[in-house]
Design a protein around this motif. Sequence first.
Motif, PDB file in Angstrom:
ATOM      1  N   VAL A 270       0.798  -1.516  -0.155  1.00  0.00           N
ATOM      2  CA  VAL A 270      -0.023   0.011  -0.196  1.00  0.00           C
ATOM      3  C   VAL A 270       0.796   1.248   0.321  1.00  0.00           C
ATOM      4  N   PHE A 271       1.862   1.244   1.040  1.00  0.00           N
ATOM      5  CA  PHE A 271       2.630   2.154   0.382  1.00  0.00           C
ATOM      6  C   PHE A 271       3.155   2.620  -0.118  1.00  0.00           C
ATOM      7  N   ASN A 272       4.069   1.431  -0.916  1.00  0.00           N
ATOM      8  CA  ASN A 272       4.435   1.443  -2.684  1.00  0.00           C
ATOM      9  C   ASN A 272       3.690   2.363  -3.815  1.00  0.00           C
ATOM     10  N   SER A 273       2.344   1.656  -2.899  1.00  0.00           N
ATOM     11  CA  SER A 273       1.446   2.097  -4.242  1.00  0.00           C
ATOM     12  C   SER A 273       1.344   3.922  -4.198  1.00  0.00           C
ATOM     13  N   PHE A 274       0.675   4.155  -3.047  1.00  0.00           N
ATOM     14  CA  PHE A 274       1.419   5.626  -2.388  1.00  0.00           C
ATOM     15  C   PHE A 274       2.112   5.988  -3.524  1.00  0.00           C
ATOM     16  N   LEU A 275       3.349   5.982  -3.308  1.00  0.00           N
ATOM     17  CA  LEU A 275       4.503   6.335  -3.840  1.00  0.00           C
ATOM     18  C   LEU A 275       4.238   6.386  -5.483  1.00  0.00           C
ATOM     19  N   ILE A 276       4.071   5.146  -5.302  1.00  0.00           N
ATOM     20  CA  ILE A 276       3.628   5.864  -7.506  1.00  0.00           C
ATOM     21  C   ILE A 276       2.698   6.762  -7.107  1.00  0.00           C
ATOM     22  N   LEU A 277       1.752   6.660  -6.884  1.00  0.00           N
ATOM     23  CA  LEU A 277       0.620   7.772  -7.819  1.00  0.00           C
ATOM     24  C   LEU A 277       0.936   8.680  -7.150  1.00  0.00           C
ATOM     25  N   CYS A 278       2.159   9.421  -5.623  1.00  0.00           N
ATOM     26  CA  CYS A 278       2.766  10.643  -5.709  1.00  0.00           C
ATOM     27  C   CYS A 278       3.833  11.384  -7.369  1.00  0.00           C
ATOM     28  N   HIS A 279       4.664   9.796  -7.598  1.00  0.00           N
ATOM     29  CA  HIS A 279       4.874   9.881  -9.056  1.00  0.00           C
ATOM     30  C   HIS A 279       4.211  10.172 -10.388  1.00  0.00           C
ATOM     31  N   PHE A 280       3.176   9.663 -10.098  1.00  0.00           N
ATOM     32  CA  PHE A 280       2.332  10.688 -11.406  1.00  0.00           C
ATOM     33  C   PHE A 280       1.654  11.501 -10.749  1.00  0.00           C
ATOM     34  N   GLY A 281       0.961  12.194  -9.603  1.00  0.00           N
ATOM     35  CA  GLY A 281       1.386  13.674  -9.818  1.00  0.00           C
ATOM     36  C   GLY A 281       2.309  14.229 -10.458  1.00  0.00           C
ATOM     37  N   VAL A 282       3.246  13.843  -9.754  1.00  0.00           N
ATOM     38  CA  VAL A 282       4.514  14.828  -9.479  1.00  0.00           C
ATOM     39  C   VAL A 282       4.771  15.575 -11.557  1.00  0.00           C
ATOM     40  N   ILE A 283       4.650  13.870 -12.125  1.00  0.00           N
ATOM     41  CA  ILE A 283       5.238  13.981 -13.639  1.00  0.00           C
ATOM     42  C   ILE A 283       4.153  14.654 -14.474  1.00  0.00           C
ATOM     43  N   PHE A 284       2.688  14.789 -14.023  1.00  0.00           N
ATOM     44  CA  PHE A 284       2.001  15.573 -13.886  1.00  0.00           C
ATOM     45  C   PHE A 284       2.254  17.125 -15.020  1.00  0.00           C
ATOM     46  N   TYR A 285       3.120  17.801 -13.713  1.00  0.00           N
ATOM     47  CA  TYR A 285       3.786  19.015 -13.633  1.00  0.00           C
ATOM     48  C   TYR A 285       4.801  18.822 -14.774  1.00  0.00           C
ATOM     49  N   PHE A 286       5.363  17.942 -15.149  1.00  0.00           N
ATOM     50  CA  PHE A 286       6.623  18.053 -16.227  1.00  0.00           C
ATOM     51  C   PHE A 286       5.324  18.086 -17.765  1.00  0.00           C
ATOM     52  N   ARG A 287       5.068  16.257 -18.154  1.00  0.00           N
ATOM     53  CA  ARG A 287       4.859  16.208 -19.401  1.00  0.00           C
ATOM     54  C   ARG A 287       3.504  15.257 -18.879  1.00  0.00           C
ATOM     55  N   VAL A 288       2.010  15.808 -19.678  1.00  0.00           N
ATOM     56  CA  VAL A 288       1.084  15.402 -18.641  1.00  0.00           C
ATOM     57  C   VAL A 288       0.581  14.231 -19.553  1.00  0.00           C
ATOM     58  N   ILE A 289       1.202  13.554 -20.607  1.00  0.00           N
ATOM     59  CA  ILE A 289       0.691  12.708 -21.334  1.00  0.00           C
ATOM     60  C   ILE A 289       1.326  11.741 -20.834  1.00  0.00           C
ATOM     61  N   LEU A 290       1.939  11.709 -19.594  1.00  0.00           N
ATOM     62  CA  LEU A 290       3.235  10.372 -19.648  1.00  0.00           C
ATOM     63  C   LEU A 290       2.090   9.313 -18.184  1.00  0.00           C
ATOM     64  N   ALA A 291       1.672  10.658 -17.808  1.00  0.00           N
ATOM     65  CA  ALA A 291       0.894   9.675 -15.716  1.00  0.00           C
ATOM     66  C   ALA A 291       0.104   8.675 -16.749  1.00  0.00           C
ATOM     67  N   PRO A 292      -0.778   8.818 -17.998  1.00  0.00           N
ATOM     68  CA  PRO A 292      -2.108   8.379 -18.356  1.00  0.00           C
ATOM     69  C   PRO A 292      -1.098   6.489 -19.164  1.00  0.00           C
ATOM     70  N   LEU A 293      -0.213   6.271 -19.552  1.00  0.00           N
ATOM     71  CA  LEU A 293       0.696   5.725 -19.931  1.00  0.00           C
ATOM     72  C   LEU A 293       1.308   5.105 -18.898  1.00  0.00           C
ATOM     73  N   LEU A 294       1.716   5.661 -18.324  1.00  0.00           N
ATOM     74  CA  LEU A 294       2.565   5.421 -16.802  1.00  0.00           C
ATOM     75  C   LEU A 294       1.375   4.642 -16.102  1.00  0.00           C
ATOM     76  N   MET A 295       0.816   4.820 -15.938  1.00  0.00           N
ATOM     77  CA  MET A 295      -1.022   4.079 -14.973  1.00  0.00           C
ATOM     78  C   MET A 295      -0.968   2.979 -15.554  1.00  0.00           C
ATOM     79  N   THR A 296      -0.724   3.232 -16.806  1.00  0.00           N
ATOM     80  CA  THR A 296      -1.440   1.891 -17.684  1.00  0.00           C
ATOM     81  C   THR A 296      -0.352   0.891 -17.454  1.00  0.00           C
ATOM     82  N   CYS A 297       0.668   1.416 -17.747  1.00  0.00           N
ATOM     83  CA  CYS A 297       2.006   0.063 -17.458  1.00  0.00           C
ATOM     84  C   CYS A 297       1.814  -0.697 -16.352  1.00  0.00           C
ATOM     85  N   VAL A 298       2.104   0.526 -15.193  1.00  0.00           N
ATOM     86  CA  VAL A 298       1.926  -0.376 -13.922  1.00  0.00           C
ATOM     87  C   VAL A 298       1.202  -1.386 -13.451  1.00  0.00           C
ATOM     88  N   ILE A 299      -0.369  -1.005 -14.055  1.00  0.00           N
ATOM     89  CA  ILE A 299      -1.178  -1.907 -13.782  1.00  0.00           C
ATOM     90  C   ILE A 299      -1.176  -3.249 -14.416  1.00  0.00           C
TER      91      ILE A 299
END
Length: 469
Positions: A233-262
């Motif tokens: 659960v903690f590592n899942s939270f860390l990954i979600l935090c990474h998604f949030g940070v990446i949004f402020y760098f290049r938005v299209i990467l967030a949904p792509l990475l989420m799909t790859c993780v799942i």
Amino acid sequence: MFWTKANTTILVFFTIGILLLHLVAFPDYIMPFPILLAGIGAIIFFVAGLQYYSQIWSQVNNFGQRIFFTSLLFRLIAIESLYLLTFFYDPANLPMEIHAQDSWNYHYSGSMVADALNEGRPISIALSNIWKSETDYGFATVIGFIYYLFGKNILIIKLFNAILSSITVIRIYQIARFSYDEQRARLAGIITMLMPPLLWFSAFYLKETILIFLIVNIGYLTHILIVKKKLRVFNSFLILCHFGVIFYFRVILAPLLMTCVITQVLFWKNTSKNYKLSSILVTLLFVVGSFWVMKELGMYKYIESALEASKDQFGNELSDTSKKRGVTYAAAIISPLLIAAAIITPFPSLLDFSDAQLGIYSHFQNEIIRNCLYFFVFLGLFNAIKKKNKGVIFIGGFAITYIMILAASGISFQDRFQILALPFLIIFMADGIATKYPKRTKHWMRYLSAIFIVILSWNLFKLSNRGLI
């Protein structure tokens, strides 16, 4: 030893051959000899270093520590080398890199963030004066906080990038160790440590180094998530935090990475009933958590606009980039080439026919190394598919899908965009180099012959579009 003296000899002779051909065929457009020699030196450094370190580090116990500090040393050398290049050929941009533009924008916006922090003003208001949307705020915010703590020194940001890039080297080694043996993992780490494009961009004042670190760290956390039962659960939270940070760098990467993780979590080869149940729960956590992050950060409108813009993005990006690079492309002619060779691109520009070309041919060594070694990437991908290696679903899924997105957008030949997929492709490259079969050298030579013709054709194409031949 996986990388042999014969491999080194082949790649060096290929480099000398393609450069000599251009020197003889196009004497009026030869790049400055110092840059030419520096590029050759970088290629020799890479192949000789790969042969040397893959041999002496094959059995050392403190591999992680050695590779981190050696990577940091090489990245500091890259910063100094790029500084000298700029000093001699574009001194007006010092202490940035040659033809710096975005770098100065990041510096100015980061300075504004630092001023806002000192004065107690909102950061978003300061950044809105220079960037179009929140999706561009990431790197400027990082710069601002570092400037706030240590002062407005450009070198500090480059040192920060060098450290992050060195940590990325360790992460690639750790990720490769999950899905391959220790020797292949070490080889992947060594290649990442020495790879010229990664050294080049780590010395730039750009956001790509941080983006690469975030992407690779998500890959690392994903593998930790599926291998270790505790702290899921903690590592899942860390990954979600990474998604949030990446949004402020290049938005299209967030949904792509989420799909790859799942996808990696769900299809990981594990017969345990507990894992199957936990994988479903983790997937639900990611789906719910990702939608919550998207809602809180207002991602929806930016993702929607990005998808809408992609309808015409191929033509627009192709046209804009063509103007910047001084080449007029006919989309109907070039687009099949870009899509077919999306992974291999960009190809090196070896000719000096305008001032704007300095920032392109000055890193020809980056493209030559990638073009030559991607034979082993294809071999590694073939092995992964043949052996049904489910441990590479995340890294392979991200790298290939991201490159296909670039190809569909018409920007797969830009090194700054391609660089994000390179660390994961290096893992497949390491497996390909380690794979031995009777006709491998023969097949590689055929591949290099095709690359030789393509590089020559690419440079002829650029000259012909300028009416120079």
